[in-house]
Design an enzyme around this catalytic site. Structure first.
Site, PDB file in Angstrom:
ATOM      1  N   ASP A   9      42.022  36.418  38.229  1.00  0.00           N
ATOM      2  CA  ASP A   9      42.921  35.621  39.071  1.00  0.00           C
ATOM      3  C   ASP A   9      42.145  34.703  40.011  1.00  0.00           C
ATOM      4  OD1 ASP A   9      45.419  36.789  38.168  1.00  0.00           O
ATOM      5  OD2 ASP A   9      44.760  38.615  39.168  1.00  0.00           O
TER       6      ASP A   9
ATOM      7  N   HIS B 292      40.268  45.128  40.776  1.00  0.00           N
ATOM      8  CA  HIS B 292      41.413  45.222  39.870  1.00  0.00           C
ATOM      9  C   HIS B 292      41.878  46.661  39.802  1.00  0.00           C
ATOM     10  CE1 HIS B 292      43.838  44.859  36.196  1.00  0.00           C
ATOM     11  NE2 HIS B 292      43.846  43.560  36.423  1.00  0.00           N
TER      12      HIS B 292
END
Length: 436
Positions: A370, A312
């Protein structure tokens, strides 16, 4: 919003020059101090250059705090882990909008306020007929949300607190209806109207999955999973779409236009489309037997192959939302009894390799929110085109909270970033007949 006050300063000196300036240091309640550069140009005649604004604070906010190095995400001071485990999406919505958790009476009144606004104007139905059947649902909801100000002309009076309150209810309540109808339109099924006897997440699943000839079968585990997904995506500080909403809001635009702008920004594959990209990556790998070759390509510096759903930009240690989503993922797979689905088997094996392979461990390329949300939504039967739409449903409460905070902040100005101009210097116009 109360204004910021400086405590201390730092001195900035230009290279090769005797010119210097003192920049006030402004502390946050948590996190690093911030150098106030608003007078930098006046004092030194220079601007700062920060592509992507990764090192620039554009606003003061009391809503969300992220510490990417330590995997910390707080909403109004409350850790995301506690909210996802103990709260509900509408309670988190109240927290983001109002600043505190509601008491029992406030919670009931807020939930009833949302219920009273979950219907959309009946004439809005005709908007859907103007889209092609194969239009991406994000294109549909972007257009429909942008058009809502035509049905609520009072929304332009953004300086009226009551108008802001009602606009917040309208957006949070109507987005699930608008989103579910976009899906139903794409598959040619009749629109299902919202039901006030269902909770927020359950109502969304009902409008997505129910059909008139058959009774709707409620699944408590799936409803809880959806509510948790909404909580985990409710707000994430000054990300691209939230910054877009604030930038549009700085012009005085109505909240429906601002949220439509946020939806358009969220649509990008580097932002809200990340979980959809995970499923596309898994489909390209194709089979568990191909994982080894795929991993080798990921590790190859000369390869353009990327591992989607891992790591991320903000979280450098781990994504706190991912641990919650991992647990939810396995709960959903268990209750649905899904076994032998090639894509999901592939995802679980890829997760196992990434968590144990030294290459990924050293680089902290852990599964992020995600990765797991894509698997959950696939298991629940959502088409990949609806993944980002669901993200928009959840993030609407964050967008509205940030918009509301900005409007109420007297220190905010219209957004106007500067630039480094690298084009041609001033020159004179040459008549066409004299050009070579």
């Amino acid at each position: 919003m109360s204004g910021t006050s400086a405590v201390g300063s730092i001195t900035v000196t230009l290279d090769g020059s005797d010119n210097s300036a003192k920049l006030p240091l402004i502390p946050g309640s948590i996190g690093p101090q911030v150098a106030d550069i608003r007078k930098l140009y006046d004092n030194l005649g220079v601007f700062t250059y920060d592509p992507g604004f990764g090192n620039t604070a554009s606003c003061e906010s009391k809503i969300t705090y992220i510490d990417g190095d330590h995997g910390l995400l707080l909403h109004r001071g409350y850790p995301i882990e506690q909210l996802a485990e103990k709260s509900s999406f509408l309670e988190v919505a109240y927290l983001l909008l109002r600043g505190e958790l509601p008491n029992a009476k406030e919670k009931i009144e807020f939930e009833l306020g949302v219920l009273r606004h979950n219907m959309v104007h009946e004439q809005l139905r005709s908007f859907y007929n103007g889209f092609r059947r194969d239009a991406h649902p994000m294109a549909v909801i972007c257009g429909v949300v942008g058009a809502m100000s035509a049905f609520y002309p009072d929304s332009v009076d953004i300086n009226n607190p009551e108008v802001r309150r009602i606009s917040a209810f309208r957006l949070i309540a109507k987005l699930p209806t608008i989103a579910a109808w976009a899906y139903k339109y794409s598959i040619g099924q009749p629109f299902m109207y919202p039901r006030n006897d269902l909770g927020y997440a359950e109502n969304f699943l009902y409008m997505m999955g129910a059909v008139p000839p058959e009774p709707y079968q409620h699944n408590e585990v799936l409803s809880q999973a959806m509510d948790r997904i909404l909580i985990l995506h409710a707000d994430h500080e000054q990300n691209a779409s939230t910054s877009t909403v604030r930038l549009a809001g700085s012009t005085g635009a109505n909240p429906f236009a601002c949220v439509a702008a946020g939806i358009a920004s969220l649509w990008g594959p580097a932002h809200g489309g990340a979980n959809e990209a995970v499923l596309k990556m898994l489909a390209e790998i194709g089979h568990v037997s191909n994982i080894k070759g795929f991993i080798e390509k990921v590790k190859d510096k000369n390869s353009n192959v990327r591992l989607m759903g891992f790591g991320h930009r903000v979280y450098k240690n781990y994504d706190p939302r991912a641990k919650i989503m991992e647990k939810t993922c396995h709960e959903v797979l268990d209750v649905l009894g899904i076994k032998g689905d090639p894509l999901l088997d592939l995802a679980m094996e890829l997760e196992n390799i990434a968590l144990n392979d030294e290459y990924f461990v050293q680089r902290k390329l852990y599964p992020n929110v995600d990765f797991y949300s894509g698997i959950i939504l696939k298991a629940m039967g959502f088409p990949t085109s609806m993944f980002t739409v669901l993200f928009a449903v959840a993030r609407t409460v964050g967008w509205v909270s940030q918009w509301k905070e900005q409007v109420e902040d007297s220190s905010q100005r219209i957004g106007r970033p500067r630039q480094i101009y690298t084009g041609a210097k001033q020159r004179d116009y040459v008549p066409l007949s004299e050009r070579g």
